[in-house]
Motif scaffolding. Structure first.
Motif, PDB file in Angstrom:
ATOM      1  N   LYS A 182      56.749  49.115  87.320  1.00 55.83           N
ATOM      2  CA  LYS A 182      56.314  47.919  88.051  1.00 55.83           C
ATOM      3  C   LYS A 182      57.516  47.050  88.386  1.00 55.83           C
ATOM      4  CE  LYS A 182      51.633  47.367  86.203  1.00 55.83           C
ATOM      5  NZ  LYS A 182      51.203  48.536  86.882  1.00 55.83           N
ATOM      6  N   TYR A 183      57.421  46.381  89.526  1.00 50.01           N
ATOM      7  CA  TYR A 183      58.417  45.388  89.924  1.00 50.01           C
ATOM      8  C   TYR A 183      57.659  44.225  90.539  1.00 50.01           C
ATOM      9  CZ  TYR A 183      62.110  42.915  92.295  1.00 50.01           C
ATOM     10  OH  TYR A 183      62.961  41.917  92.718  1.00 50.01           O
ATOM     11  N   LEU A 184      57.822  43.048  89.956  1.00 50.52           N
ATOM     12  CA  LEU A 184      57.111  41.848  90.389  1.00 50.52           C
ATOM     13  C   LEU A 184      55.609  42.093  90.482  1.00 50.52           C
ATOM     14  CD1 LEU A 184      59.522  40.471  93.145  1.00 50.52           C
ATOM     15  CD2 LEU A 184      59.335  39.740  90.760  1.00 50.52           C
ATOM     16  N   GLY A 185      55.087  42.828  89.507  1.00 50.33           N
ATOM     17  CA  GLY A 185      53.660  43.090  89.433  1.00 50.33           C
ATOM     18  C   GLY A 185      53.147  44.192  90.341  1.00 50.33           C
ATOM     19  N   LYS A 186      54.029  44.777  91.134  1.00 51.38           N
ATOM     20  CA  LYS A 186      53.615  45.858  92.036  1.00 51.38           C
ATOM     21  C   LYS A 186      54.049  47.201  91.465  1.00 51.38           C
ATOM     22  CE  LYS A 186      53.771  43.088  96.205  1.00 51.38           C
ATOM     23  NZ  LYS A 186      54.276  42.963  97.554  1.00 51.38           N
ATOM     24  N   ALA A 187      53.216  48.203  91.682  1.00 45.87           N
ATOM     25  CA  ALA A 187      53.515  49.542  91.179  1.00 45.87           C
ATOM     26  C   ALA A 187      54.724  50.137  91.891  1.00 45.87           C
ATOM     27  CB  ALA A 187      52.309  50.451  91.365  1.00 45.87           C
TER      28      ALA A 187
END
Length: 83
Positions: free
Chosen positions: A36-41
């Motif tokens: 995840k990065y900044l809440g995105k997969a």
């Protein structure tokens, strides 16, 4: 088995020897291992210009020079301003 961070260090050495222009861009990128990065997969890898996020399951699925290719591709985004 090498850790992802150690493999990336080795790839950076190859870049420095062969392609210093790209190595300069790689030197300022922080590596983060996760899905995840900044809440995105992150299914494969993602870069925002400063942080390269690598999904460890995807990285481990790659063999041989494909890891080098993935990393170089992501650094290319930084060098070309496509992040």
């Amino acid at each position: 088995m090498e850790t992802i961070a150690r493999e990336v260090q080795r790839i950076n050495q190859v870049l420095m020897d062969r392609y210093p222009f790209w190595a300069i861009h790689a030197a300022r990128v922080e590596l983060r291992v996760g899905d995840k990065y900044l809440g995105k997969a992150v299914k494969t890898a993602a870069i925002d210009g400063d942080i390269l996020t690598v999904n460890p399951e995807y990285w481990e699925s790659l063999i041989g020079e494909t890891r080098y290719s993935l990393y170089s591709h992501e650094i290319g985004h930084v060098g070309l301003g496509h992040h």
